[in-house]
Design a protein around this motif. Structure first.
Motif, PDB file in Angstrom:
ATOM      1  N   PRO A 164       1.081 -45.005 -21.316  1.00  0.00           N
ATOM      2  CA  PRO A 164       2.363 -44.284 -21.207  1.00  0.00           C
ATOM      3  C   PRO A 164       2.501 -43.149 -22.211  1.00  0.00           C
ATOM      4  CG  PRO A 164       2.730 -46.638 -20.987  1.00  0.00           C
ATOM      5  CD  PRO A 164       1.295 -46.465 -21.384  1.00  0.00           C
ATOM      6  N   ILE A 165       1.966 -43.318 -23.417  1.00  0.00           N
ATOM      7  CA  ILE A 165       2.005 -42.234 -24.401  1.00  0.00           C
ATOM      8  C   ILE A 165       1.178 -41.052 -23.929  1.00  0.00           C
ATOM      9  CG2 ILE A 165       1.221 -41.578 -26.720  1.00  0.00           C
ATOM     10  CD1 ILE A 165       2.075 -44.358 -27.671  1.00  0.00           C
ATOM     11  N   LEU A 166      -0.029 -41.346 -23.431  1.00  0.00           N
ATOM     12  CA  LEU A 166      -0.886 -40.281 -22.908  1.00  0.00           C
ATOM     13  C   LEU A 166      -0.207 -39.565 -21.740  1.00  0.00           C
ATOM     14  CD1 LEU A 166      -4.689 -40.426 -22.428  1.00  0.00           C
ATOM     15  CD2 LEU A 166      -3.281 -39.768 -20.486  1.00  0.00           C
ATOM     16  N   ALA A 167       0.425 -40.338 -20.851  1.00  0.00           N
ATOM     17  CA  ALA A 167       1.080 -39.742 -19.685  1.00  0.00           C
ATOM     18  C   ALA A 167       2.256 -38.857 -20.100  1.00  0.00           C
ATOM     19  CB  ALA A 167       1.553 -40.851 -18.749  1.00  0.00           C
ATOM     20  N   LYS A 168       2.990 -39.258 -21.128  1.00  0.00           N
ATOM     21  CA  LYS A 168       4.116 -38.444 -21.606  1.00  0.00           C
ATOM     22  C   LYS A 168       3.626 -37.119 -22.185  1.00  0.00           C
ATOM     23  CE  LYS A 168       7.270 -42.264 -22.608  1.00  0.00           C
ATOM     24  NZ  LYS A 168       7.906 -43.069 -23.703  1.00  0.00           N
ATOM     25  N   LEU A 169       2.496 -37.172 -22.910  1.00  0.00           N
ATOM     26  CA  LEU A 169       1.932 -35.931 -23.451  1.00  0.00           C
ATOM     27  C   LEU A 169       1.608 -34.953 -22.331  1.00  0.00           C
ATOM     28  CD1 LEU A 169      -0.527 -37.189 -26.221  1.00  0.00           C
ATOM     29  CD2 LEU A 169       1.568 -35.895 -26.579  1.00  0.00           C
ATOM     30  N   VAL A 170       0.944 -35.450 -21.301  1.00  0.00           N
ATOM     31  CA  VAL A 170       0.537 -34.594 -20.185  1.00  0.00           C
ATOM     32  C   VAL A 170       1.761 -34.049 -19.445  1.00  0.00           C
ATOM     33  CG1 VAL A 170      -0.645 -34.573 -17.954  1.00  0.00           C
ATOM     34  CG2 VAL A 170      -1.677 -35.760 -19.897  1.00  0.00           C
ATOM     35  N   LYS A 171       2.773 -34.878 -19.297  1.00  0.00           N
ATOM     36  CA  LYS A 171       3.966 -34.477 -18.536  1.00  0.00           C
ATOM     37  C   LYS A 171       4.807 -33.446 -19.290  1.00  0.00           C
ATOM     38  CE  LYS A 171       7.996 -36.487 -16.211  1.00  0.00           C
ATOM     39  NZ  LYS A 171       8.724 -37.756 -15.906  1.00  0.00           N
ATOM     40  N   ARG A 172       4.878 -33.573 -20.612  1.00  0.00           N
ATOM     41  CA  ARG A 172       5.823 -32.763 -21.381  1.00  0.00           C
ATOM     42  C   ARG A 172       5.223 -31.480 -21.967  1.00  0.00           C
ATOM     43  NH1 ARG A 172       9.032 -37.696 -24.552  1.00  0.00           N
ATOM     44  NH2 ARG A 172       9.805 -38.697 -22.638  1.00  0.00           N
ATOM     45  N   TRP A 181     -10.458 -35.785 -32.110  1.00  0.00           N
ATOM     46  CA  TRP A 181     -10.491 -37.156 -31.595  1.00  0.00           C
ATOM     47  C   TRP A 181     -10.366 -37.225 -30.073  1.00  0.00           C
ATOM     48  CZ3 TRP A 181      -6.182 -38.498 -28.898  1.00  0.00           C
ATOM     49  CH2 TRP A 181      -4.959 -37.909 -29.240  1.00  0.00           C
ATOM     50  N   THR A 182      -9.855 -36.172 -29.448  1.00  0.00           N
ATOM     51  CA  THR A 182      -9.732 -36.197 -27.981  1.00  0.00           C
ATOM     52  C   THR A 182     -11.084 -36.070 -27.297  1.00  0.00           C
ATOM     53  OG1 THR A 182      -9.355 -33.811 -27.849  1.00  0.00           O
ATOM     54  CG2 THR A 182      -7.407 -35.228 -28.064  1.00  0.00           C
ATOM     55  N   ARG A 183     -12.136 -35.752 -28.081  1.00  0.00           N
ATOM     56  CA  ARG A 183     -13.494 -35.667 -27.496  1.00  0.00           C
ATOM     57  C   ARG A 183     -14.314 -36.926 -27.757  1.00  0.00           C
ATOM     58  NH1 ARG A 183     -11.368 -30.852 -29.819  1.00  0.00           N
ATOM     59  NH2 ARG A 183     -13.172 -30.413 -31.149  1.00  0.00           N
ATOM     60  N   ILE A 184     -13.685 -37.923 -28.369  1.00  0.00           N
ATOM     61  CA  ILE A 184     -14.374 -39.189 -28.646  1.00  0.00           C
ATOM     62  C   ILE A 184     -14.305 -40.083 -27.411  1.00  0.00           C
ATOM     63  CG2 ILE A 184     -14.256 -41.306 -30.038  1.00  0.00           C
ATOM     64  CD1 ILE A 184     -13.350 -39.578 -32.377  1.00  0.00           C
ATOM     65  N   LYS A 185     -15.365 -40.805 -27.156  1.00  0.00           N
ATOM     66  CA  LYS A 185     -15.460 -41.604 -25.932  1.00  0.00           C
ATOM     67  C   LYS A 185     -14.723 -42.934 -26.071  1.00  0.00           C
ATOM     68  CE  LYS A 185     -19.738 -39.628 -24.111  1.00  0.00           C
ATOM     69  NZ  LYS A 185     -21.112 -39.906 -23.637  1.00  0.00           N
ATOM     70  N   ASP A 224     -10.871 -36.152 -21.029  1.00  0.00           N
ATOM     71  CA  ASP A 224     -11.123 -36.436 -19.612  1.00  0.00           C
ATOM     72  C   ASP A 224      -9.934 -37.184 -18.999  1.00  0.00           C
ATOM     73  OD1 ASP A 224     -13.677 -35.339 -19.788  1.00  0.00           O
ATOM     74  OD2 ASP A 224     -14.613 -37.273 -20.272  1.00  0.00           O
ATOM     75  N   MET A 225      -9.381 -38.142 -19.759  1.00  0.00           N
ATOM     76  CA  MET A 225      -8.254 -38.927 -19.247  1.00  0.00           C
ATOM     77  C   MET A 225      -7.014 -38.054 -19.075  1.00  0.00           C
ATOM     78  SD  MET A 225      -8.568 -42.705 -20.985  1.00  0.00           S
ATOM     79  CE  MET A 225      -8.610 -42.161 -22.686  1.00  0.00           C
ATOM     80  N   MET A 226      -6.810 -37.120 -20.003  1.00  0.00           N
ATOM     81  CA  MET A 226      -5.672 -36.210 -19.866  1.00  0.00           C
ATOM     82  C   MET A 226      -5.804 -35.357 -18.617  1.00  0.00           C
ATOM     83  SD  MET A 226      -5.088 -34.967 -23.799  1.00  0.00           S
ATOM     84  CE  MET A 226      -4.547 -36.113 -25.076  1.00  0.00           C
ATOM     85  N   VAL A 227      -7.003 -34.850 -18.367  1.00  0.00           N
ATOM     86  CA  VAL A 227      -7.240 -34.008 -17.183  1.00  0.00           C
ATOM     87  C   VAL A 227      -6.972 -34.809 -15.911  1.00  0.00           C
ATOM     88  CG1 VAL A 227      -9.014 -32.803 -15.855  1.00  0.00           C
ATOM     89  CG2 VAL A 227      -8.880 -32.489 -18.342  1.00  0.00           C
ATOM     90  N   GLN A 228      -7.500 -36.024 -15.830  1.00  0.00           N
ATOM     91  CA  GLN A 228      -7.327 -36.825 -14.618  1.00  0.00           C
ATOM     92  C   GLN A 228      -5.889 -37.314 -14.452  1.00  0.00           C
ATOM     93  OE1 GLN A 228     -10.270 -39.744 -13.605  1.00  0.00           O
ATOM     94  NE2 GLN A 228     -11.961 -38.569 -14.480  1.00  0.00           N
TER      95      GLN A 228
END
Length: 482
Positions: A164-172, A181-185, A224-228
């Motif tokens: 939900p935190i990731l989804a809020k970032l993408v939405k807002r 850290w966003t490039r860490i697997k 990758d998760m943010m993009v998808q």
């Protein structure tokens, strides 16, 4: 006629929470469930579900909660405060919760504990969150009850924390500067796959005593998760990599953007510096391999969240917080000393350190009175619990004194608890209702307590250092460095 096989009894912690509520539905297909929640008495029992109110900060509650259980599922985490004033770290709170649960499970004859944890990477220095998850795992297994640990990275579901935190970032955010850290697997896994792994672990003798990594079909980066996730929302935010945003800055940015409590966000973001991927040597063919792709899980989660938001019955309700105090600190004990020694030594040290301002008295039943030299009235009366105390855990009930409000306090207590297998000790005040007006208490007595615990921790450290150099024998001269 062949006798019908007896349904196992499963005690489920956090049964009204994000994962627990979903797991409850699966369990009732073959088990009778004791559903544990802080407000369980407000729930209605059904054919295979019995609700019980249970505060796991209380050993008594833990024992009552697990009575009659064959198997216990541990889904507890203490990131958010549970009292009006909470002093202490979530790591130390988790120690108390896990230790009460593990001891209660042993006493009640529980045959297996199933624990949902996080993937533990191979790193010299783990984040606070992951270090705590591993510590809890060790404590749960410290009293002899077999533990099955399911270790998952980011769980993709409509509620909870990470997704939900990731989804809020993408939405807002239409534009996002992505730190390193966003490039860490990581190895995301869908909530239904986690529930399946937990379900198949229950009453599974083959998996007792094992820690098992689980993950979905893809290893991917947070970018990758943010993009998808954006694709699942039908959005196209602009993303660009930057090297200069630190983890500390990131956690503040995430907390402010998503309007999520920093107590929850900060430890999670700190953990993202570690690659969180399932290790093949820790995977099990039966339960480790999730089937749902991240994109499928994201779409499913967003749809479920939309359904939940449109239903007035499912709107988020802030957890009820008692009007009390919980103060928890960790101290290092000298070699060979235990919680019983620490409790007695603390009161003696307090009197010596602040003499002649403070004095302490004890009686033949090991009860203490902490008082001012003048006037001759106790500030606090501490009643020793012979029934609930051992050498590893010493318990006092707060029963009187100028700082005690007899109309409010029901089970205010002070405990000294040694962490299994270590020389570390937790000193905790629970369910304490101060007699001072709240504003005055918060900025006087509460802060003085923290300062006193700081001095006591430094005192013990001095004792340890002196004993290591041979300058003092702590067994013979416990007060020498006071």
């Amino acid at each position: 006629m062949e006798q019908e096989r007896k349904r196992p009894v499963v005690a489920l912690t956090g049964a009204s929470g994000y994962i627990g509520n979903n797991l409850l539905e699966k369990l009732t297909q073959y088990a009778d469930v004791i559903a544990l929640s802080r407000n369980g008495d407000n729930k209605e029992d059904s054919e295979h579900v019995t609700w019980r109110s249970c505060d796991l900060y209380s050993m008594v509650d833990a024992e009552k909660g697990l009575e009659g259980a064959d198997i216990a599922v541990y889904l507890v985490h203490s990131m958010l405060p549970s009292a009006k004033l909470t002093q202490g770290t979530f790591e130390d709170m988790d120690v108390i919760l896990a230790d009460n649960f593990a001891q209660a499970a042993k006493k009640q004859g529980v045959k297996q504990i199933v624990y949902l944890s996080g993937i533990i990477p191979k790193a010299e220095k783990l984040s606070r969150h992951l270090r705590s998850r591993l510590e809890v795992e060790n404590i749960l297994g410290a009293y002899g009850v077999p533990v099955t640990t399911i270790r998952a990275a980011l769980i993709v579901g409509p509620k909870g924390s990470s997704f939900p935190i990731l989804a809020k970032l993408v939405k807002r955010l239409p534009v996002m500067a992505l730190p390193k850290w966003t490039r860490i697997k990581t190895h995301p896994i869908a909530l239904p796959d986690v529930l399946e792994a937990l379900d198949k672990s229950i009453d599974n003798n083959r998996l007792k005593g094992q820690a098992i990594d689980v993950g979905g079909p893809e290893v991917m980066t947070y970018k990758d998760m943010m993009v998808q996730t954006a694709e699942a929302m039908g959005r196209k935010p602009k993303l660009f990599d930057v090297p200069f945003i630190t983890v500390k800055l990131s956690r503040l940015w995430v907390s402010l953007t998503t309007q999520s409590p920093k107590e929850m966000v900060y430890p999670l973001i700190e953990s993202l510096v570690h690659p969180m991927t399932a290790s093949s040597e820790n995977m099990d063919e039966e339960i480790s391999h999730g089937k749902m792709t991240f994109k499928q899980a994201a779409e499913w989660s967003l749809e479920k969240e939309k359904e939940s938001s449109s239903s007035s019955n499912n709107k988020f309700k802030a957890p009820q917080v008692q009007q009390d105090v919980r103060s928890v600190q960790r101290i290092q004990l000298p070699e060979g000393k235990d919680a019983e020694w620490a409790a007695q030594h603390y009161v003696e040290w307090l009197s010596n350190k602040f003499n002649p301002l403070l004095q302490s008295e004890t009686d033949e039943k090991m009860n203490y009175r902490i008082k001012l030299a003048f006037p001759d009235k106790p500030l606090l009366k501490l009643s020793y619990s012979h029934e609930r105390s051992t050498s590893k855990r010493t318990l006092y009930y707060i029963t009187g004194g100028l700082f005690f409000d007899s109309n409010k306090n029901e089970r205010g207590r002070l405990e000294f608890r040694q962490i299994p297998g270590t020389q570390e000790c937790i000193v905790a005040i629970h369910d304490y209702m101060p007699s001072l007006p709240w504003f005055i208490y918060k900025y006087t007595q509460a802060r003085v307590h923290l300062f006193v615990m700081y001095l006591y921790r430094k005192h013990l450290q001095s004792m340890i250092e002196l004993s290591e150099t041979g300058s003092v024998d702590v067994r013979e001269n416990p007060m020498q460095t006071s």
